[in-house]
Design an enzyme around this catalytic site. Structure first.
Site, short mmCIF file in Angstrom:
data_model
loop_
_atom_site.label_atom_id
_atom_site.label_comp_id
_atom_site.label_asym_id
_atom_site.label_seq_id
_atom_site.Cartn_x
_atom_site.Cartn_y
_atom_site.Cartn_z
N ASP A 55 -9.91 5.36 3.27
CA ASP A 55 -9.72 4.16 4.08
C ASP A 55 -8.65 4.35 5.16
OD1 ASP A 55 -11.70 2.82 2.76
OD2 ASP A 55 -10.36 1.67 1.45
N GLY A 56 -7.59 5.10 4.85
CA GLY A 56 -6.55 5.34 5.85
C GLY A 56 -7.09 6.11 7.05
N ARG A 60 -7.52 4.75 11.11
CA ARG A 60 -7.02 5.47 12.28
C ARG A 60 -8.16 5.79 13.25
NH1 ARG A 60 -3.37 6.11 8.43
NH2 ARG A 60 -1.20 6.55 8.98
N ASN A 130 -7.85 -4.65 9.43
CA ASN A 130 -7.60 -5.14 8.07
C ASN A 130 -6.60 -6.29 8.06
OD1 ASN A 130 -9.36 -3.66 6.55
ND2 ASN A 130 -7.82 -2.38 5.56
N GLU A 131 -5.35 -5.99 8.40
CA GLU A 131 -4.32 -7.02 8.32
C GLU A 131 -3.09 -6.65 9.13
OE1 GLU A 131 -3.09 -3.87 6.40
OE2 GLU A 131 -4.56 -4.91 5.14
N ASP A 160 8.71 -11.13 0.16
CA ASP A 160 8.70 -9.72 0.54
C ASP A 160 7.99 -9.53 1.87
OD1 ASP A 160 10.03 -9.04 -1.73
OD2 ASP A 160 8.27 -8.30 -2.82
N ALA A 172 -8.15 -5.28 0.70
CA ALA A 172 -7.12 -4.24 0.83
C ALA A 172 -5.77 -4.79 0.36
CB ALA A 172 -7.08 -3.75 2.28
N SER A 176 -4.37 -6.94 -3.17
CA SER A 176 -3.32 -6.48 -4.08
C SER A 176 -2.20 -7.52 -4.21
CB SER A 176 -2.73 -5.16 -3.59
OG SER A 176 -3.71 -4.15 -3.54
#
Length: 291
Positions: A55-56, A60, A130-131, A160, A172, A176
């Site tokens: 996914d990373g 990109r 994604n975000e 946080d 994603a 979590s």
């Protein structure tokens, strides 16, 4: 293997210099193909961007493809690989479909991200598939933030961070952090406070026409807005982030006609033992569906 199969079919394969200069690639078949230094050169006249990785890597590559409005096809070489369309053990079949132009294009919603200083001046701009995660610059201590929707305050809390996600990104980082899964066909903006210290910390599903903003209430602590995990914009004390629906979607190459529900169950290995729905009964009656 992928590059060779495409080359054998008469398709021009272009490899970015960074990939071609990899020590492994240096002694591989990649050395045979056209090497380009800039994404714009690779995209000139291209039909799609092929991504081999997790996914990373996909995110990109999507950054490059989005800039030149090219569709992206992901082949999963990672673990979960939620963004990939196909698994590596079926790579040859996927490439044959590409060669035959046997695929469709699906648009995925994006976000436009604007960072403003305390005086309202724009100091940074970007986008996310994604975000965007708003968090402390040093990732230590609590972010003192106020959440705003359509110019009205919703809640202030220490946390946080605050995640603002697309439906695609709901599986994603937002997932979590306790956010819901949104089906990709849904047009919406998802807001998920991350470990907020307050009574009201529930995720929000907001209209795609809305503007979602997060203000940093600290006069001393800097923050940052991180898009898709690797494109940060620094936020000085007292600044804010405004997020809206992006004007340009990411164009997704689809080979698989199965619904998102099946993908969700498969990727997350969700237990469905005992299901007896109408579709299951129809599959049991049809011998062609066995195996």
């Amino acid at each position: 293997m992928a590059a060779k199969l495409l080359d054998d079919a008469g398709i021009d394969v272009r490899v970015l210099i960074n990939d071609a200069d990899d020590p492994i690639a240096e002694h591989s078949v990649l050395g045979r193909f056209t090497h380009v230094r800039h994404a714009a050169d690779a995209a000139d006249g291209a039909e799609l961007v092929l991504v081999l990785g997790g996914d990373g890597t996909f995110l990109r590559a999507a950054d490059m493809a989005h800039a030149v409005d090219l569709p992206v096809l992901g082949i999963n070489l990672g673990h979960v690989g939620f963004l990939a369309e196909w698994e590596s053990d079926s790579l040859e079949e996927a490439l044959k479909r590409v060669i035959d132009r046997d695929y469709r294009i699906e648009d995925r919603m994006t976000l436009t991200v604007v960072v403003l200083d305390g005086g309202g001046e724009e100091i940074g701009r970007g986008w996310a598939l994604n975000e965007v995660s708003i968090e402390n610059l040093n990732r230590r201590g609590v972010l003192d933030a106020t959440l705003e929707v359509d110019a009205r305050p919703v809640a202030s809390f220490g946390c946080d961070g605050v995640l603002i996600s697309t439906p695609t990104g709901s599986t994603a980082y937002a997932f979590s952090a306790g956010g819901p899964v949104l089906w990709p066909e849904l047009d919406a903006i998802l807001v998920v406070p991350n470990n907020a210290h307050a009574l009201f910390t529930k995720p929000l599903v907001v209209s795609p026409k809305s503007t979602v903003a997060v203000e940093s209430n600290s006069d001393t602590s800097a923050a940052m807005a991180v898009m898709d995990g690797f494109r940060p914009i620094p936020m000085p004390p007292g600044s804010r982030v405004e997020v809206t629906r992006g004007e340009r979607p990411v164009r997704w190459v689809r080979l698989d006609s199965s619904p998102f529900t099946d993908r969700l169950v498969s990727k997350l290995r969700l237990p469905v033992t005992g299901w007896r729905g109408p579709q299951k009964q129809a599959e049991n009656k049809d011998p062609r569906s066995a195996g």
